[in-house]
Design a protein around this motif. Structure first.
Motif, short mmCIF file in Angstrom:
data_model
loop_
_atom_site.label_atom_id
_atom_site.label_comp_id
_atom_site.label_asym_id
_atom_site.label_seq_id
_atom_site.Cartn_x
_atom_site.Cartn_y
_atom_site.Cartn_z
N LYS A 158 0.89 -1.34 -0.52
CA LYS A 158 0.34 0.01 0.30
C LYS A 158 0.99 1.48 -0.05
N VAL A 159 1.16 2.02 -1.14
CA VAL A 159 1.86 2.68 -1.55
C VAL A 159 1.93 4.08 -0.68
N ASP A 160 0.04 4.54 -0.48
CA ASP A 160 -0.17 4.90 -0.01
C ASP A 160 0.32 5.11 2.06
N LEU A 161 0.56 4.12 2.08
CA LEU A 161 0.89 3.89 3.91
C LEU A 161 2.50 4.24 3.77
N LEU A 162 2.99 4.04 2.78
CA LEU A 162 4.70 4.18 2.14
C LEU A 162 4.69 5.66 2.36
N CYS A 163 4.19 6.90 1.83
CA CYS A 163 3.67 8.03 1.77
C CYS A 163 3.80 8.25 3.69
N ALA A 164 2.39 8.20 4.19
CA ALA A 164 2.14 8.43 5.41
C ALA A 164 2.61 7.86 6.32
N CYS A 165 4.55 7.17 6.30
CA CYS A 165 5.08 6.62 7.25
C CYS A 165 6.11 7.83 6.98
N HIS A 166 6.24 9.50 5.62
CA HIS A 166 6.91 10.24 5.70
C HIS A 166 6.07 11.29 6.45
N ASP A 167 5.06 11.06 5.88
CA ASP A 167 4.16 12.89 6.40
C ASP A 167 4.14 12.49 8.23
N LEU A 168 3.76 11.18 8.71
CA LEU A 168 3.81 11.28 10.43
C LEU A 168 5.06 11.47 10.86
N LEU A 169 6.09 10.98 9.92
CA LEU A 169 7.02 11.32 11.01
C LEU A 169 7.73 12.46 10.57
N PHE A 170 7.50 13.35 9.47
CA PHE A 170 7.77 15.30 9.49
C PHE A 170 6.45 15.48 10.71
N LYS A 171 5.72 14.91 10.84
CA LYS A 171 4.81 16.05 11.47
C LYS A 171 5.35 15.81 13.10
N MET A 172 6.25 14.64 13.47
CA MET A 172 5.99 14.94 14.94
C MET A 172 7.75 15.63 14.80
N ASP A 173 8.63 15.28 13.59
CA ASP A 173 9.56 15.69 13.78
C ASP A 173 9.60 17.32 13.80
N ASN A 174 9.12 17.24 13.15
CA ASN A 174 8.41 18.99 13.23
C ASN A 174 7.96 19.58 14.62
N TRP A 175 6.65 19.09 15.40
CA TRP A 175 6.52 19.66 16.00
C TRP A 175 7.47 19.36 17.17
N TRP A 176 8.68 18.37 17.36
CA TRP A 176 9.84 17.62 18.27
C TRP A 176 10.63 19.74 18.07
N ILE A 177 10.51 19.61 16.62
CA ILE A 177 12.06 20.93 16.57
C ILE A 177 12.08 21.71 17.25
N ARG A 178 10.06 22.23 16.78
CA ARG A 178 9.28 23.75 17.64
C ARG A 178 9.47 23.73 19.39
N ASN A 179 9.29 22.63 19.48
CA ASN A 179 8.10 22.67 21.17
C ASN A 179 9.47 22.15 21.71
N ILE A 180 10.02 21.59 21.27
CA ILE A 180 11.21 21.18 22.14
C ILE A 180 12.76 21.23 22.23
N GLU A 181 13.05 21.04 20.35
CA GLU A 181 14.85 21.22 20.70
C GLU A 181 15.17 22.58 20.71
N ILE A 182 14.30 23.69 19.95
CA ILE A 182 14.70 24.82 19.95
C ILE A 182 14.69 25.29 21.43
N ASP A 183 13.84 24.95 22.34
CA ASP A 183 13.90 25.73 23.53
C ASP A 183 15.08 24.80 24.52
N SER A 184 15.29 23.47 24.11
CA SER A 184 16.82 22.37 25.08
C SER A 184 18.37 22.82 24.55
#
Length: 242
Positions: A158-184
């Protein structure tokens, strides 16, 4: 039903298969008669498996999916653990006991417990939780049923789920960078970032995955272009890759 009933010939004790001989007209006609009695799905499955181009591409996509899932899982599970990291004790990482009560206690499975932590933190929503479950279930299906993925039309990546892996990874890591990484991160202290920079902030894992995904569609042009640029830069710097 098998088209071929004759056992393969072997040479010597090692059992090395000899090159196949050309089929006789009688054997060809027999196969044609059998094909008329075989379920169309069976014929399509054989065509899927025996087509070298299709087999190669399906092998690539299977490998890409498994790699993508591992990159996603590393962030999904690893980031919450990092959040509760509390230094080094006796030469080992010390994770606060709160990791047990605020993450692992959310579910008996670490993968799901970690996903629920991300939701509680506001990084993902209920739809993302469902997608994470689908992604994991499909990963298990691929890992445990690879022959079916490669040789039957009933099972496909299911190629759509392969793409979802990237979208979910980007979403979580982007949140982490903005809310945790920059401040710490002391290196980022006092720096101002434009909205576009924050919206596009990503991890090396998400970047690697974005470079790999086009290969699933048979497009390696971007990766090849980057490789040529990198090779040229290494040559100018008189650095030869091993």
């Amino acid at each position: 039903m098998s088209f071929f009933t004759r056992e393969p010939r072997v040479a010597g004790k090692a059992g090395i298969g000899l090159p196949p001989r050309d089929m006789t007209d009688e054997e060809i006609q027999r196969i044609r008669r059998l094909a008329g009695k075989v379920n169309p799905d069976t014929i399509a499955s054989w065509a899927k498996f025996l087509n070298p181009d299709a087999l190669k591409q399906n092998l690539i996509i299977c490998g890409l999916y498994l790699a993508a899932f591992e990159l996603l899982k590393q962030s999904l599970i690893g980031r919450p653990k990092d959040f509760f990291w509390n230094g080094i004790r006796d030469g080992e990482d010390y994770i606060s006991p709160e990791y047990e009560t605020k993450v692992l206690a959310l579910h008996k499975h670490r993968y799901t417990a970690s996903a629920l932590w991300w939701q509680k933190m506001g990084a993902i929503d209920a739809a993302d939780l469902d997608k994470l479950r689908e992604v994991r279930e499909h990963r298990d299906e691929i890992a445990h049923n690879m022959p079916k993925m490669l040789g039957t039309i009933e099972h496909c990546i299911k190629v759509d789920l392969l793409c979802a892996c990237h979208d979910l990874l980007f979403k979580m890591d982007n949140w982490w960078i903005r809310n945790i990484e920059i401040d710490s991160n002391p290196d980022l202290e006092g720096q101002a970032f434009a909205p576009d920079e924050l919206n596009g902030a990503t991890s090396s894992s998400a970047l690697f995955l974005s470079l790999m995904l086009p290969i699933a569609a048979g497009d390696d042009s971007r990766l090849r272009s980057l490789y040529e640029m990198w090779t040229e830069a290494m040559t100018k710097a008189e650095i030869q890759p091993e």
